[in-house]
Write a protein that holds these residues in place. Sequence first.
Motif, PDB file in Angstrom:
ATOM      1  N   GLU A   1       0.613  -1.274  -0.028  1.00  0.00           N
ATOM      2  CA  GLU A   1      -0.031   0.119   0.034  1.00  0.00           C
ATOM      3  C   GLU A   1       0.849   1.375   0.184  1.00  0.00           C
ATOM      4  O   GLU A   1       0.407   2.261  -0.620  1.00  0.00           O
ATOM      5  CB  GLU A   1      -0.927   0.046   1.255  1.00  0.00           C
ATOM      6  CG  GLU A   1      -2.000  -0.974   1.152  1.00  0.00           C
ATOM      7  CD  GLU A   1      -2.711  -1.160  -0.330  1.00  0.00           C
ATOM      8  OE1 GLU A   1      -3.051  -0.048  -0.764  1.00  0.00           O
ATOM      9  OE2 GLU A   1      -2.690  -2.157  -0.787  1.00  0.00           O
ATOM     10  N   ALA A   2       1.962   0.924   0.633  1.00  0.00           N
ATOM     11  CA  ALA A   2       3.066   2.430   0.691  1.00  0.00           C
ATOM     12  C   ALA A   2       3.280   2.561  -0.787  1.00  0.00           C
ATOM     13  O   ALA A   2       3.565   3.894  -1.133  1.00  0.00           O
ATOM     14  CB  ALA A   2       4.069   1.990   1.423  1.00  0.00           C
TER      15      ALA A   2
ATOM     16  N   ILE B   1       3.431   6.077  -6.016  1.00  0.00           N
ATOM     17  CA  ILE B   1       2.981   6.349  -7.350  1.00  0.00           C
ATOM     18  C   ILE B   1       1.738   6.976  -7.957  1.00  0.00           C
ATOM     19  O   ILE B   1       1.291   7.255  -9.064  1.00  0.00           O
ATOM     20  CB  ILE B   1       3.208   5.051  -8.256  1.00  0.00           C
ATOM     21  CG1 ILE B   1       1.909   3.896  -7.889  1.00  0.00           C
ATOM     22  CG2 ILE B   1       4.442   4.361  -8.173  1.00  0.00           C
ATOM     23  CD1 ILE B   1       1.901   2.549  -8.656  1.00  0.00           C
ATOM     24  N   ALA B   2       0.663   7.153  -6.772  1.00  0.00           N
ATOM     25  CA  ALA B   2      -0.449   7.596  -7.119  1.00  0.00           C
ATOM     26  C   ALA B   2      -0.463   9.078  -7.533  1.00  0.00           C
ATOM     27  O   ALA B   2      -1.398   9.736  -8.013  1.00  0.00           O
ATOM     28  CB  ALA B   2      -1.602   7.522  -5.716  1.00  0.00           C
TER      29      ALA B   2
ATOM     30  N   THR C   1       0.577   9.897   0.113  1.00  0.00           N
ATOM     31  CA  THR C   1      -0.219  10.436  -0.986  1.00  0.00           C
ATOM     32  C   THR C   1      -0.176  12.105  -0.965  1.00  0.00           C
ATOM     33  O   THR C   1       0.123  12.537  -1.955  1.00  0.00           O
ATOM     34  CB  THR C   1      -1.450   9.790  -1.152  1.00  0.00           C
ATOM     35  OG1 THR C   1      -1.515   8.543  -1.059  1.00  0.00           O
ATOM     36  CG2 THR C   1      -2.103  10.402  -2.465  1.00  0.00           C
ATOM     37  N   GLU C   2      -0.378  12.627   0.246  1.00  0.00           N
ATOM     38  CA  GLU C   2      -0.455  13.958   0.305  1.00  0.00           C
ATOM     39  C   GLU C   2       0.799  14.740  -0.013  1.00  0.00           C
ATOM     40  O   GLU C   2       0.969  15.606  -0.922  1.00  0.00           O
ATOM     41  CB  GLU C   2      -0.920  14.339   1.783  1.00  0.00           C
ATOM     42  CG  GLU C   2      -2.542  14.052   2.160  1.00  0.00           C
ATOM     43  CD  GLU C   2      -2.659  14.357   3.564  1.00  0.00           C
ATOM     44  OE1 GLU C   2      -1.617  14.628   4.381  1.00  0.00           O
ATOM     45  OE2 GLU C   2      -3.922  14.315   4.017  1.00  0.00           O
ATOM     46  N   GLN C   3       1.968  14.004   0.329  1.00  0.00           N
ATOM     47  CA  GLN C   3       3.380  14.782   0.280  1.00  0.00           C
ATOM     48  C   GLN C   3       3.584  14.684  -1.171  1.00  0.00           C
ATOM     49  O   GLN C   3       4.071  15.676  -1.642  1.00  0.00           O
ATOM     50  CB  GLN C   3       4.329  13.972   1.083  1.00  0.00           C
ATOM     51  CG  GLN C   3       4.277  14.362   2.627  1.00  0.00           C
ATOM     52  CD  GLN C   3       4.971  15.624   3.175  1.00  0.00           C
ATOM     53  OE1 GLN C   3       5.738  16.286   2.296  1.00  0.00           O
ATOM     54  NE2 GLN C   3       4.377  16.145   3.921  1.00  0.00           N
ATOM     55  N   VAL C   4       3.558  13.523  -1.721  1.00  0.00           N
ATOM     56  CA  VAL C   4       3.747  13.222  -3.112  1.00  0.00           C
ATOM     57  C   VAL C   4       2.976  14.130  -4.023  1.00  0.00           C
ATOM     58  O   VAL C   4       3.544  14.772  -4.912  1.00  0.00           O
ATOM     59  CB  VAL C   4       3.727  11.834  -3.520  1.00  0.00           C
ATOM     60  CG1 VAL C   4       3.862  11.758  -5.159  1.00  0.00           C
ATOM     61  CG2 VAL C   4       4.429  10.984  -2.935  1.00  0.00           C
ATOM     62  N   THR C   5       1.650  14.204  -4.016  1.00  0.00           N
ATOM     63  CA  THR C   5       0.804  15.012  -4.737  1.00  0.00           C
ATOM     64  C   THR C   5       1.288  16.632  -4.720  1.00  0.00           C
ATOM     65  O   THR C   5       1.534  17.216  -5.526  1.00  0.00           O
ATOM     66  CB  THR C   5      -0.632  14.950  -4.248  1.00  0.00           C
ATOM     67  OG1 THR C   5      -0.978  13.749  -4.175  1.00  0.00           O
ATOM     68  CG2 THR C   5      -1.569  15.831  -5.135  1.00  0.00           C
ATOM     69  N   GLU C   6       1.566  17.128  -3.589  1.00  0.00           N
ATOM     70  CA  GLU C   6       2.096  18.596  -3.400  1.00  0.00           C
ATOM     71  C   GLU C   6       3.350  18.666  -3.965  1.00  0.00           C
ATOM     72  O   GLU C   6       3.568  19.844  -4.549  1.00  0.00           O
ATOM     73  CB  GLU C   6       1.984  18.858  -1.577  1.00  0.00           C
ATOM     74  CG  GLU C   6       2.368  20.163  -1.516  1.00  0.00           C
ATOM     75  CD  GLU C   6       2.879  20.418   0.158  1.00  0.00           C
ATOM     76  OE1 GLU C   6       3.161  21.458   0.350  1.00  0.00           O
ATOM     77  OE2 GLU C   6       2.418  19.684   0.888  1.00  0.00           O
ATOM     78  N   PHE C   7       4.278  17.850  -3.852  1.00  0.00           N
ATOM     79  CA  PHE C   7       5.591  17.783  -4.561  1.00  0.00           C
ATOM     80  C   PHE C   7       5.376  18.217  -5.896  1.00  0.00           C
ATOM     81  O   PHE C   7       6.010  19.024  -6.707  1.00  0.00           O
ATOM     82  CB  PHE C   7       6.288  16.736  -4.262  1.00  0.00           C
ATOM     83  CG  PHE C   7       7.693  16.773  -5.031  1.00  0.00           C
ATOM     84  CD1 PHE C   7       8.831  17.669  -4.627  1.00  0.00           C
ATOM     85  CD2 PHE C   7       7.996  15.858  -6.229  1.00  0.00           C
ATOM     86  CE1 PHE C   7      10.111  17.754  -5.387  1.00  0.00           C
ATOM     87  CE2 PHE C   7       9.052  15.915  -6.896  1.00  0.00           C
ATOM     88  CZ  PHE C   7      10.075  16.779  -6.612  1.00  0.00           C
TER      89      PHE C   7
END
Length: 779
Positions: free
Chosen positions: A588-589, A594-595, A769-775
């Motif tokens: 899940e991580a 990749i989401a 997901t939040e961190q990656v999306t924001e980046f």
Amino acid sequence: MKAVQISVRRLVEFVLRGGSIDSRMTSSDRALEGTKIHQLLQKSAGEEYQAEVSLKLDRTVDGVVFSLDGRADGIINEQTIDEIKTTETVMEEITEDFRPLHWAQLICYGFMLAEKSDLPEVTLQLTYYQVADEEIKQFRRVMSREEMGVFVDDLLSKYAVWAKMSAAWEMKRNKTIQELSFPYNSYRRGQRELSIAVYRTAVSGENLFCEAPTGIGKTMSTLFPAVKAMGEGKTDKIFYFTAKTITRQVAEDALDEMRRKGLAARSVTITAKDKICFLDERKCEPDHCQFARGYYDRLNEALFDMLGQEEAITRTVVEQYARKYTLCPFELSLDVALFCDAIVCDYNYLFDPVVYLKRFFSEGPGKYTFLVDEVHNLVDRARSMFSATLRKSLIMQVKRQLDKKLHKRLWNSVNAMNKVMVSLNKQLSESGETIHVNKIGLTEWNESVLKFTFVAKEWLPQNTQSETQSDVLELYFESLRYVKIAELYDERYTTQITRTHSDLEIKQLCLDPAFLLSEKLKLGASSVLFSATLRPIDYYTNVLGGEEDTSRMVFSSPFEQQNMHLLVADNISTKYQMRDQSLASVVEALAALIAGKKGNYLFFFPSFQYLQNVYELFREKHPEIVARKQEGAMDEEQREAFLEAFKAGNSETLVGFCVLGGVFSEGIDLRGERLIGAAIVGVGLAQLNPESDLIKDYYNETIGQGFDYAYQLPGMNKVLQAVGRVIRGESDRGVVLLIDERFSASRYRTLFPAHWNHAKIVKNTKEITEQVTEFWRNN
């Protein structure tokens, strides 16, 4: 032109060599089988025998000033010169003219003695020692000083052509080096400082260990200053040692870039014998191979042609001339290297005690600069190169094929080895699968192996048609390596005897290669050992032969820190005993990582089994994602196909499952959109295993850091290398997720590079997901 320095041995071999290459005649070098015998004979010769006498001669021939040097095995009563040759050939076949090159060498020494001591004549004594039967045969000649002078002048005259050619080339090369400026318009961040450090190291004749992260341009930053030092006469040759073929290409490109800016420099790339051989079945014997047959008769013509036409002597160029002159391409690359300014090759051509470049390194130190790239790989490679194994199955295979009556001596020598193994096998059945002994406990075994090498070397050329020959040859070469390693054996070694199913294996295992590596580095005048990841640098300096006062430098990454978003999922344990419980959390991580953006990602695991388990569950939970995985044994074509799938414009997300420390975790260059993220699952520790435990015990006893040296630091280097795949250029952007609770522990955080100090802890998939999306939104 300046004086041409050349050894007697090299002069004689270069001018007078002829005939064929024959692997069956390959001897181990003199150190392997000759030194002790030489010492024994020299000692028994009496008080009037002076052993190992250095001789020098300055001589002008055809306008060339030669400085000839060499070492005579012995001088008797100041007027007889003795040359000792060990041989496996039976005494009946050794005649006075057995090897003309031996007399040529002796005549040179005789003339050098006559000139030094003002003698009208000298007695030349050629002593053959037959190692298997321990017999001695001697031949004597008396030659006048004038006769010997004519002979030596003839040799020097033939070599003068090559000396003049080399001198003219050196003048041209140095002029272009002095005019050469840095080949790019500007230096990258850290590149100028690294170049200056390498230049100072080459000029002062010192060693430097250096961590130079991806993007600095370490290949040019090391080659350019080394070339500049060469132009000032501070170094005669540059050796660029690498672990992988792809890195050799980068070194070739850097040299080509300097040539485009006006540099005249000859370089040769040495390709492994198995890869460059023209035959389907490699058999280096004149009866079998047209490229070996008469090799030395055609060599000098080919060299003259090649040196007149080529500067960048790549594999393709070597193959072209090898076919033109019907020469072995591997041997041709070694022979042309003598006339090249830069030699690009694998580590083993310096460090391996059996296959090192004897043309350069067998006669002691030279004025060379060693550039050792990706040096973090050298730790395991060195342990492997300085270790040796012999298996009972191969010995039995040879024994079964031999006719006892027809090949009595060989059969007896193989049987002697087998007998010792049978005895050891009985000990094992009582004491378990593996035992460890020191060398002293295996004296009988070591002597039996040595005896076999002597007998096999005599047998091989006499039995070319025997069906057993290939197996005997294999056992012979493995035994030569074993004997060589036995000579190096000391307190840094252990002997491991392992029983597996029906086989028995005796391995001389090098636990600490530092001393042996340092001795090899002394064969050059200066060395720079560097890698993108060399952390902690004290550890690498210790295990790779550095001294306490050896220079060390650590450079920061030239890329902007915010280009890589580093996340640490420390809520998941991937310790071996916890892997089943955390499998779903890991999957899940990875999915959360990749989401945030469609693209190409690599996931790295500490073992193939763990990779397979996560891969299967990932495919089950996320069948919509395109996934590929690294297989256990992929050939070059399969590896290229795997990487080819990582295209910049893929319409769907692609994830690659790979192994830490494997072929895809270092050395690959997926720039820009070809790779936008990676996940590292675990801290890279190898599974507990007997060999690593031995290394751990050794370093616990010597410096008290056994676990660090055997497991933690090598594992963390794999992590650093894998993370380094993501940001390859200034415009690259990417995300990295480290999955394991240990990444938050201080013993691992202290190993993070400075440009990782912005790492963010994430406690669940939502935060990932939040961190990656924001980046990605900000980029």
